[in-house]
Design a protein around this motif. Structure first.
Motif, PDB file in Angstrom:
ATOM      1  N   ILE A  19     -17.753 -11.936  -9.134  1.00 11.53           N
ATOM      2  CA  ILE A  19     -16.569 -12.734  -9.463  1.00 11.53           C
ATOM      3  C   ILE A  19     -15.896 -12.265 -10.749  1.00 11.53           C
ATOM      4  CG2 ILE A  19     -15.791 -15.021 -10.170  1.00 11.53           C
ATOM      5  CD1 ILE A  19     -17.783 -16.232  -8.291  1.00 11.53           C
ATOM      6  N   LYS A  20     -16.711 -11.981 -11.751  1.00 12.90           N
ATOM      7  CA  LYS A  20     -16.118 -11.654 -13.055  1.00 12.90           C
ATOM      8  C   LYS A  20     -15.163 -10.465 -13.013  1.00 12.90           C
ATOM      9  CE  LYS A  20     -17.443 -13.066 -17.016  1.00 12.90           C
ATOM     10  NZ  LYS A  20     -18.098 -13.196 -18.321  1.00 12.90           N
ATOM     11  N   PRO A  21     -15.532  -9.361 -12.339  1.00 11.52           N
ATOM     12  CA  PRO A  21     -14.580  -8.228 -12.309  1.00 11.52           C
ATOM     13  C   PRO A  21     -13.242  -8.614 -11.683  1.00 11.52           C
ATOM     14  CG  PRO A  21     -16.734  -7.563 -11.460  1.00 11.52           C
ATOM     15  CD  PRO A  21     -16.779  -9.040 -11.635  1.00 11.52           C
ATOM     16  N   ILE A  22     -13.300  -9.447 -10.640  1.00 10.81           N
ATOM     17  CA  ILE A  22     -12.048  -9.858  -9.979  1.00 10.81           C
ATOM     18  C   ILE A  22     -11.179 -10.639 -10.952  1.00 10.81           C
ATOM     19  CG2 ILE A  22     -11.059 -11.287  -8.126  1.00 10.81           C
ATOM     20  CD1 ILE A  22     -13.617 -10.739  -6.511  1.00 10.81           C
ATOM     21  N   LEU A  23     -11.794 -11.568 -11.670  1.00 12.27           N
ATOM     22  CA  LEU A  23     -11.041 -12.393 -12.609  1.00 12.27           C
ATOM     23  C   LEU A  23     -10.582 -11.573 -13.819  1.00 12.27           C
ATOM     24  CD1 LEU A  23     -13.252 -15.606 -12.523  1.00 12.27           C
ATOM     25  CD2 LEU A  23     -10.974 -15.368 -11.548  1.00 12.27           C
ATOM     26  N   GLU A  24     -11.485 -10.733 -14.299  1.00 13.36           N
ATOM     27  CA  GLU A  24     -11.180 -10.002 -15.533  1.00 13.36           C
ATOM     28  C   GLU A  24     -10.055  -8.989 -15.372  1.00 13.36           C
ATOM     29  OE1 GLU A  24     -14.967  -8.678 -16.926  1.00 13.36           O
ATOM     30  OE2 GLU A  24     -15.348 -10.582 -17.947  1.00 13.36           O
ATOM     31  N   GLU A  25      -9.899  -8.513 -14.151  1.00 16.43           N
ATOM     32  CA  GLU A  25      -8.813  -7.573 -13.902  1.00 16.43           C
ATOM     33  C   GLU A  25      -7.456  -8.204 -14.222  1.00 16.43           C
ATOM     34  OE1 GLU A  25      -7.812  -5.539 -10.055  1.00 16.43           O
ATOM     35  OE2 GLU A  25      -9.883  -4.862 -10.335  1.00 16.43           O
ATOM     36  N   SER A  26      -7.441  -9.528 -14.167  1.00 15.03           N
ATOM     37  CA  SER A  26      -6.162 -10.215 -14.361  1.00 15.03           C
ATOM     38  C   SER A  26      -6.206 -11.128 -15.581  1.00 15.03           C
ATOM     39  CB  SER A  26      -5.851 -11.038 -13.111  1.00 15.03           C
ATOM     40  OG  SER A  26      -6.910 -11.944 -12.862  1.00 15.03           O
ATOM     41  N   PHE A  27      -6.953 -10.714 -16.589  1.00 15.31           N
ATOM     42  CA  PHE A  27      -7.074 -11.550 -17.785  1.00 15.31           C
ATOM     43  C   PHE A  27      -5.840 -11.393 -18.677  1.00 15.31           C
ATOM     44  CE2 PHE A  27      -8.688 -12.735 -22.027  1.00 15.31           C
ATOM     45  CZ  PHE A  27      -9.279 -13.939 -21.733  1.00 15.31           C
ATOM     46  N   SER A  28      -4.723 -11.903 -18.224  1.00 18.31           N
ATOM     47  CA  SER A  28      -3.519 -11.875 -19.046  1.00 18.31           C
ATOM     48  C   SER A  28      -2.632 -13.037 -18.653  1.00 18.31           C
ATOM     49  CB  SER A  28      -2.769 -10.559 -18.862  1.00 18.31           C
ATOM     50  OG  SER A  28      -1.969 -10.628 -17.708  1.00 18.31           O
ATOM     51  N   ILE A  29      -1.755 -13.403 -19.556  1.00 11.71           N
ATOM     52  CA  ILE A  29      -0.913 -14.574 -19.322  1.00 11.71           C
ATOM     53  C   ILE A  29      -0.075 -14.419 -18.065  1.00 11.71           C
ATOM     54  CG2 ILE A  29       0.986 -15.937 -20.300  1.00 11.71           C
ATOM     55  CD1 ILE A  29      -0.182 -15.610 -23.009  1.00 11.71           C
ATOM     56  N   ASN A  30       0.337 -13.202 -17.760  1.00  5.85           N
ATOM     57  CA  ASN A  30       1.241 -13.030 -16.626  1.00  5.85           C
ATOM     58  C   ASN A  30       0.568 -12.722 -15.292  1.00  5.85           C
ATOM     59  OD1 ASN A  30       3.493 -13.421 -18.290  1.00  5.85           O
ATOM     60  ND2 ASN A  30       3.357 -11.300 -18.988  1.00  5.85           N
ATOM     61  N   HIS A  31      -0.705 -12.350 -15.327  1.00  2.01           N
ATOM     62  CA  HIS A  31      -1.297 -11.882 -14.078  1.00  2.01           C
ATOM     63  C   HIS A  31      -2.498 -12.666 -13.577  1.00  2.01           C
ATOM     64  CE1 HIS A  31       1.364  -8.470 -13.889  1.00  2.01           C
ATOM     65  NE2 HIS A  31       1.153  -8.260 -15.172  1.00  2.01           N
ATOM     66  N   TRP A  32      -2.881 -13.706 -14.292  1.00  2.00           N
ATOM     67  CA  TRP A  32      -4.114 -14.372 -13.894  1.00  2.00           C
ATOM     68  C   TRP A  32      -3.989 -15.121 -12.565  1.00  2.00           C
ATOM     69  CZ3 TRP A  32      -4.170 -19.554 -13.239  1.00  2.00           C
ATOM     70  CH2 TRP A  32      -3.095 -20.253 -13.793  1.00  2.00           C
ATOM     71  N   GLU A  33      -2.767 -15.474 -12.168  1.00  2.00           N
ATOM     72  CA  GLU A  33      -2.620 -16.153 -10.875  1.00  2.00           C
ATOM     73  C   GLU A  33      -3.040 -15.235  -9.726  1.00  2.00           C
ATOM     74  OE1 GLU A  33       1.017 -18.191 -10.109  1.00  2.00           O
ATOM     75  OE2 GLU A  33       1.254 -18.769 -12.188  1.00  2.00           O
ATOM     76  N   GLU A  34      -2.684 -13.941  -9.878  1.00  2.00           N
ATOM     77  CA  GLU A  34      -3.094 -12.964  -8.861  1.00  2.00           C
ATOM     78  C   GLU A  34      -4.615 -12.917  -8.780  1.00  2.00           C
ATOM     79  OE1 GLU A  34      -1.249  -9.335 -10.249  1.00  2.00           O
ATOM     80  OE2 GLU A  34       0.587 -10.483 -10.629  1.00  2.00           O
ATOM     81  N   GLY A  35      -5.247 -13.007  -9.938  1.00  2.00           N
ATOM     82  CA  GLY A  35      -6.705 -12.962  -9.980  1.00  2.00           C
ATOM     83  C   GLY A  35      -7.322 -14.147  -9.266  1.00  2.00           C
ATOM     84  N   LEU A  36      -6.714 -15.314  -9.449  1.00  2.00           N
ATOM     85  CA  LEU A  36      -7.232 -16.517  -8.792  1.00  2.00           C
ATOM     86  C   LEU A  36      -7.109 -16.395  -7.275  1.00  2.00           C
ATOM     87  CD1 LEU A  36      -8.362 -19.359  -8.811  1.00  2.00           C
ATOM     88  CD2 LEU A  36      -6.092 -20.236  -9.301  1.00  2.00           C
ATOM     89  N   LEU A  37      -5.957 -15.884  -6.834  1.00  2.00           N
ATOM     90  CA  LEU A  37      -5.743 -15.703  -5.397  1.00  2.00           C
ATOM     91  C   LEU A  37      -6.706 -14.652  -4.853  1.00  2.00           C
ATOM     92  CD1 LEU A  37      -3.895 -17.045  -3.379  1.00  2.00           C
ATOM     93  CD2 LEU A  37      -2.264 -15.197  -3.671  1.00  2.00           C
ATOM     94  N   ALA A  38      -6.892 -13.584  -5.614  1.00  2.00           N
ATOM     95  CA  ALA A  38      -7.832 -12.538  -5.190  1.00  2.00           C
ATOM     96  C   ALA A  38      -9.246 -13.110  -5.061  1.00  2.00           C
ATOM     97  CB  ALA A  38      -7.824 -11.390  -6.197  1.00  2.00           C
ATOM     98  N   LEU A  39      -9.607 -13.988  -5.994  1.00  2.00           N
ATOM     99  CA  LEU A  39     -10.924 -14.624  -5.928  1.00  2.00           C
ATOM    100  C   LEU A  39     -11.070 -15.436  -4.641  1.00  2.00           C
ATOM    101  CD1 LEU A  39     -13.640 -15.611  -7.246  1.00  2.00           C
ATOM    102  CD2 LEU A  39     -12.326 -17.534  -8.120  1.00  2.00           C
ATOM    103  N   CYS A  40     -10.041 -16.226  -4.337  1.00  2.00           N
ATOM    104  CA  CYS A  40     -10.095 -17.064  -3.123  1.00  2.00           C
ATOM    105  C   CYS A  40     -10.214 -16.187  -1.872  1.00  2.00           C
ATOM    106  CB  CYS A  40      -8.862 -17.957  -3.031  1.00  2.00           C
ATOM    107  SG  CYS A  40      -8.838 -19.254  -4.273  1.00  2.00           S
ATOM    108  N   HIS A  41      -9.465 -15.111  -1.836  1.00  2.00           N
ATOM    109  CA  HIS A  41      -9.541 -14.231  -0.670  1.00  2.00           C
ATOM    110  C   HIS A  41     -10.914 -13.573  -0.562  1.00  2.00           C
ATOM    111  CE1 HIS A  41      -4.912 -14.068  -0.589  1.00  2.00           C
ATOM    112  NE2 HIS A  41      -5.355 -14.924   0.293  1.00  2.00           N
ATOM    113  N   TYR A  42     -11.449 -13.181  -1.721  1.00  2.00           N
ATOM    114  CA  TYR A  42     -12.786 -12.587  -1.736  1.00  2.00           C
ATOM    115  C   TYR A  42     -13.820 -13.585  -1.203  1.00  2.00           C
ATOM    116  CZ  TYR A  42     -17.184 -10.836  -3.407  1.00  2.00           C
ATOM    117  OH  TYR A  42     -18.474 -10.419  -3.465  1.00  2.00           O
TER     118      TYR A  42
END
Lengths: 190, 190
Positions: A62-85
Motif C-alpha cells: 500500500i505504501k508505495p501506491i500512496l507515496e507515489e502521490s504524496f503531494s497536494i495536487n496528486h494524492w487523489e490519484e493515489g487514493l483511487l489507485a489504492l482502491c483499484h489495487y
C-alpha cells in the motif's frame, strides 16, 4: 532483491493463497509453513506471527501506491489507485478486513494521511503557527475521516466503482483542510 | 426498574469490578458468574457473551450523555460530559479500550455522530439536496474524525484536561460541516 526479502515475499504469497479459501482466523503458522514448504524456524526468523505477515504486506504493497502521490495536487490519484489495487486483490482484502481486530490496514492509512494533512496544513498556511499538538489533532481528525471512508467502501463489497466515494471524501479532506485554518484562528481569537 | 434490567446492571457491575484488577482478555464468563453470584444460565439468559456486556454498558451509559445534547448548539457540552464521565470511570475505559478488537465503543460513538452530522447538514442547508449516499459519506467522514479524536485522547492516558481537544475537534466537526456544503456544491458543478 535480497534473500530475506525474497523469503518474506514467498511467505506473503503463501498467506494470500491460503486466504483465498479460508478465513484469517483459521490460519495457523503451521499451515503457512506447509503451504510455503518452509520450516517454522524460517518463518519465525522473518516474522513474529501471522499478524506480522499482514502488517508487512500492507506496508510493502500500500505504501508505495500512496507515496507515489504524496503531494497536494496528486494524492487523489493515489487514493483511487489504492482502491483499484484493492479491487484487484479483493479476496485478500475483504477476507483480512473482515477479521475482527485487524488494525494494520488502519494504521498504515492513518500514518500516510496524517503526514499528508500535516504537510498540506503547513505548506498552505505558512504564516499560521499551529502548535505541534494542534497540528496532530487536525491531521488525525482528517486522517480518520479518509481512512474510515476507504474502510466503509472496502467492507461493503468493493464491487462499486470507488470514484464517487473518492471524489466526495477527498473534497472533504482537502477542501476543508484549507478553510479550516481560518475557522480555527477565529475560534482562538474568541 | 424491571427485573431483567436489574440483573443486567448487576452483571455489568460485576464485570466492571473484575476489570479493576484484570484485563478484559483474561476474564471468562465463569468468573463473571462467580463475581456476581449468579448461574451461567442467568448470564446467558441476559447476554450472548462477555463482549455483549461491554456493548450494553456503552449503550446504556454513553448514549444518554450524548443524547441529552443532541442539538446543533449543545452537542459540544455532551462531548465534554462524555470525556469527564470516562475520566471518572478511567480504570474501566482504559482497560476496555486497550483490548484489541473492542469495537462497541467506536460503533456507539459513530452512530451518534453520524446522526448528529446528518441532522446538522439537513437543518443548516435545507435548500441543498444531498442524495442519501452523499449524506452518509459526509456524515461518516466527520463522525470518524470525532470518534477518532475521543479515542486518541482516551488511549493516551485520559489524565489530560479534555477541554482543548474537545474544542479543537468540535470546531473541525461543526465549523466545517456548514462550509463543506458549499465546497461540495462547487465540486459538483465542475
Amino acid at each position: 532483491m535480497p534473500k530475506s526479502t525474497r523469503t518474506k515475499c514467498l511467505i506473503a504469497k503463501g498467506v494470500k493463497k491460503l486466504l483465498e479459501t479460508v478465513s484469517f482466523g483459521e490460519i495457523s503458522v503451521g499451515e503457512i509453513c506447509k503451504q510455503c514448504q518452509i520450516s517454522r524456524n524460517t518463518f519465525y526468523y522473518h516474522f513474529k506471527d501471522k499478524f506480522d505477515v499482514i502488517h508487512w504486506i500492507f506496508y510493502t504493497e500500500i505504501k508505495p501506491i500512496l507515496e507515489e502521490s504524496f503531494s497536494i495536487n496528486h494524492w487523489e490519484e493515489g487514493l483511487l489507485a489504492l482502491c483499484h489495487y484493492m479491487q484487484e486483490n479483493r479476496k485478500f482484502y475483504v477476507n483480512i478486513l473482515r477479521f475482527h481486530g485487524q488494525n494494520s490496514f488502519i494504521e498504515c492509512l492513518m500514518e500516510f494521511y496524517e503526514n499528508l494533512a500535516k504537510k498540506m496544513l503547513v505548506e498552505s498556511n505558512p504564516s499560521r503557527k499551529f502548535s505541534q499538538q494542534e497540528l496532530k489533532w487536525i491531521s488525525r481528525f482528517y486522517a480518520y475521516g479518509m481512512t474510515g471512508g476507504v474502510l466503509d467502501w472496502a467492507k461493503s463489497d468493493m464491487e462499486k466503482d470507488p470514484t464517487p466515494m473518492v471524489k466526495m471524501v477527498s473534497n472533504l479532506f482537502s477542501g476543508e483542510l484549507f478553510a479550516k485554518a481560518m475557522v480555527l484562528e477565529k475560534a482562538k481569537e474568541k
